[in-house]
Design an enzyme around this catalytic site. Structure first.
Site, PDB file in Angstrom:
ATOM      1  N   ASN A  14       0.488  -1.241   0.094  1.00 20.01           N
ATOM      2  CA  ASN A  14       0.544   0.068   0.084  1.00 20.01           C
ATOM      3  C   ASN A  14       0.402   1.543   0.162  1.00 20.01           C
ATOM      4  O   ASN A  14       1.421   1.497   0.525  1.00 20.01           O
ATOM      5  CB  ASN A  14      -0.934   0.385   1.401  1.00 20.01           C
ATOM      6  CG  ASN A  14      -1.832   1.145   1.205  1.00 20.01           C
ATOM      7  OD1 ASN A  14      -1.969   1.966   0.145  1.00 20.01           O
ATOM      8  ND2 ASN A  14      -2.828   0.923   2.716  1.00 20.01           N
ATOM      9  N   ARG A  92      -2.682  -2.155  -3.359  1.00 15.90           N
ATOM     10  CA  ARG A  92      -3.942  -1.447  -3.070  1.00 15.90           C
ATOM     11  C   ARG A  92      -3.862  -0.013  -3.450  1.00 15.90           C
ATOM     12  O   ARG A  92      -2.920   0.308  -3.712  1.00 15.90           O
ATOM     13  CB  ARG A  92      -4.099  -1.491  -1.543  1.00 15.90           C
ATOM     14  CG  ARG A  92      -5.709  -0.402  -1.295  1.00 15.90           C
ATOM     15  CD  ARG A  92      -5.209   0.276  -0.012  1.00 15.90           C
ATOM     16  NE  ARG A  92      -6.545   0.809   1.128  1.00 15.90           N
ATOM     17  CZ  ARG A  92      -6.976   1.897   1.639  1.00 15.90           C
ATOM     18  NH1 ARG A  92      -5.427   2.315   2.115  1.00 15.90           N
ATOM     19  NH2 ARG A  92      -7.440   3.128   1.739  1.00 15.90           N
ATOM     20  N   HIS A 181     -13.328   2.247   0.681  1.00 17.35           N
ATOM     21  CA  HIS A 181     -13.207   1.014   1.353  1.00 17.35           C
ATOM     22  C   HIS A 181     -13.922   0.030   0.966  1.00 17.35           C
ATOM     23  O   HIS A 181     -13.832  -1.105   1.981  1.00 17.35           O
ATOM     24  CB  HIS A 181     -14.114   2.215   2.518  1.00 17.35           C
ATOM     25  CG  HIS A 181     -13.412   2.228   3.362  1.00 17.35           C
ATOM     26  ND1 HIS A 181     -14.113   3.319   4.681  1.00 17.35           N
ATOM     27  CD2 HIS A 181     -11.632   2.755   3.367  1.00 17.35           C
ATOM     28  CE1 HIS A 181     -13.148   4.622   5.020  1.00 17.35           C
ATOM     29  NE2 HIS A 181     -11.897   4.221   4.830  1.00 17.35           N
ATOM     30  N   ARG A 241     -11.674  14.485   8.458  1.00 13.35           N
ATOM     31  CA  ARG A 241     -12.642  14.603   7.535  1.00 13.35           C
ATOM     32  C   ARG A 241     -14.291  15.044   8.313  1.00 13.35           C
ATOM     33  O   ARG A 241     -14.434  14.842   8.895  1.00 13.35           O
ATOM     34  CB  ARG A 241     -13.101  13.835   6.481  1.00 13.35           C
ATOM     35  CG  ARG A 241     -11.862  14.188   5.769  1.00 13.35           C
ATOM     36  CD  ARG A 241     -11.951  12.841   4.901  1.00 13.35           C
ATOM     37  NE  ARG A 241     -10.206  11.836   4.690  1.00 13.35           N
ATOM     38  CZ  ARG A 241      -9.861  10.465   3.957  1.00 13.35           C
ATOM     39  NH1 ARG A 241     -11.392  10.415   4.617  1.00 13.35           N
ATOM     40  NH2 ARG A 241      -9.471  10.003   3.959  1.00 13.35           N
ATOM     41  N   GLU A 385      -7.948  -5.868   5.506  1.00 15.32           N
ATOM     42  CA  GLU A 385      -7.691  -5.827   3.915  1.00 15.32           C
ATOM     43  C   GLU A 385      -7.024  -6.528   3.216  1.00 15.32           C
ATOM     44  O   GLU A 385      -6.883  -6.599   1.377  1.00 15.32           O
ATOM     45  CB  GLU A 385      -8.244  -3.823   3.507  1.00 15.32           C
ATOM     46  CG  GLU A 385      -9.019  -3.482   4.689  1.00 15.32           C
ATOM     47  CD  GLU A 385      -9.465  -1.834   4.358  1.00 15.32           C
ATOM     48  OE1 GLU A 385      -9.146  -1.917   5.390  1.00 15.32           O
ATOM     49  OE2 GLU A 385      -9.647  -1.258   4.050  1.00 15.32           O
TER      50      GLU A 385
END
Ligand code: ADP
Length: 399
Positions: A14, A92, A181, A241, A385
């Site tokens: 990633n 990813r 996601h 956020r 993940e």
């Protein structure tokens, strides 16, 4: 000790603009090697990694992604007795746009396609691509696979993915809802069905609550709607956020307060959410501690987080033919008993009832936490993940 006969070794990478996370899987869903290169391109750059329970750290001043990849491949090689034993590298990749709805084996041709959609995630996709290109060049014989955060949501119907904006903005510029996601939502929904023996027809909402937060309505293994949109800024209140706001606020900030676009973007992505309201932290653990000590702003941030989450979940239920289950995952969803409790109490009008005994830690993991007469089943499922990326990459190269 290196693994003497590695089975199905897959490396997951990633790669971000200032960090590279990696995990090596051999014969189980638990990584045998994990590592993180961070603060790249600065004097404080460092690589930390862990294998066989042992942690090591190396400072690498001013190291770039290109310096890190050979180091991590050397670690992998040592672990599995040579890179010939590495069956795939799974990357990813944040944004697949409308071009990529499945994990994809990377070729020079589809790399060109991937580059053509970089503008959809200008902070993320170019960083993913840098690592892919370096590895294609240095290790051309190892198959590389891109697994997209957006792919799982490509099943959303048009009524869910379109914004009520002029058609041309979608058709000419790709402005639509994509969702993120996806790897986690797909893994967790499949895992819930497997671990809890839920039928495929279970109408499920998965709430992935980490630093970034999103919720997805899943039915028959498909995403029908999700809370994030063109970018991961839409939807739930998150660590830093804002999530949903009146769409006029950015222009208000620019026209009335004289801010430029970069400043507005920074406020909405980095200075808002739990941090903006609490003025203390973006980390839920810190806020729960502060609330316990009577901090009013921490309390407000948590109240808003849980209220807005419940409201989004209730809205997503509209996408399902019937709402049967709610699943919590991610760092907050898996570990925070009080956040689950408060969110579910905000859903009382829909007949959700929590069983406080089952909501304890760590017993809640992989278990049902609702009362027998709750109208909706509630579960906690651990996401993984990296493993999902590894297993999808492996299936693709073994096809
Ligand atoms: P990321 O999105 O970066 O993968 P994680 O899924 O690890 O992040 O989630 C990080 C969040 O999980 C942080 O807000 C952290 O405070 C929260 N978290 C982790 N453990 C707990 C806990 N025991 N109680 C409350 N929050 C927790």
């Amino acid at each position: 000790m290196p693994n003497p006969s590695p089975v199905n070794a897959v490396l997951v990478i990633n790669s971000g603009s200032s960090s590279v996370k990696y995990a090596l899987f051999t014969d189980s869903d638990q990584a045998v090697l994990t590592g993180l290169a961070e603060r790249l391109n600065t004097a404080e750059a460092q690589l930390s990694w862990k294998s066989q329970g042992e942690k090591q750290v190396k400072t690498l001043p001013n190291a770039q992604v290109g310096d890190i990849l050979p180091l991590l491949l050397a670690q992998v090689s040592k672990q599995i007795s040579g890179l010939d034993n590495l069956l795939a590298i799974g990357h990813r990749v944040v944004h697949g746009g409308e071009l990529f709805s499945e994990p994809t084996r990377i070729t020079h041709d589809n790399l060109v396609q991937l580059k053509s959609i970089s503008h959809l995630a200008p902070l993320h996709n170019p960083a993913n691509i840098v690592a892919i290109e370096i590895l294609l060049q240095q290790q051309p014989s190892i198959p590389q696979v891109a697994v997209f955060d957006t792919a799982f949501h490509q099943s959303m119907p048009e009524k869910a993915y379109r914004y009520a904006l002029p058609n041309a903005l979608y058709h000419q510029h790709g402005i639509r809802r994509y969702g993120f996601h996806g790897t986690s939502h797909q893994f967790v929904s499949q895992q819930a069905m497997k671990e809890l023996q839920w039928p495929k027809q279970t109408g499920m909402i998965v709430a992935h609550l980490g630093n970034g937060c999103s919720a997805t309505a899943v039915y028959q293994g498909q995403s029908l709607d999700t809370s994030m949109g063109l970018t991961p800024l839409e939807g739930l209140m998150m660590g830093t956020r804002s999530g949903n706001i009146d769409p006029s606020i950015p222009t208000f900030l620019q026209l009335q307060l004289g801010m430029n676009a970069e400043k507005v973007e920074h406020i909405l992505n980095k200075e808002s959410g739990l941090l903006g309201i609490s003025e203390l932290s973006n980390d839920m653990r810190s806020l729960l501690d502060a609330r316990n000590k009577g901090n009013e702003l921490a309390k407000l941030a948590i109240d808003m987080f849980c209220y807005r989450l419940a409201k989004e979940i209730a809205g997503l239920a509209t996408a399902l033919p019937h709402w049967d289950a709610l699943v919590f995952t991610g760092g907050i969803g898996e570990n925070s008993k009080p956040i689950r409790e408060q969110t579910i109490s905000n859903l009382a009008a829909f007949g959700l009832k929590l069983n406080p005994d089952a909501n304890q830690e760590p017993e809640a993991h992989g278990h049902l936490i609702h009362q027998a007469d709750s109208r909706v089943q509630i579960a906690v499922i651990t996401t993984n993940e990296e493993w999902q990326i590894a297993s999808q990459s492996l299936s693709l190269v073994q096809q």
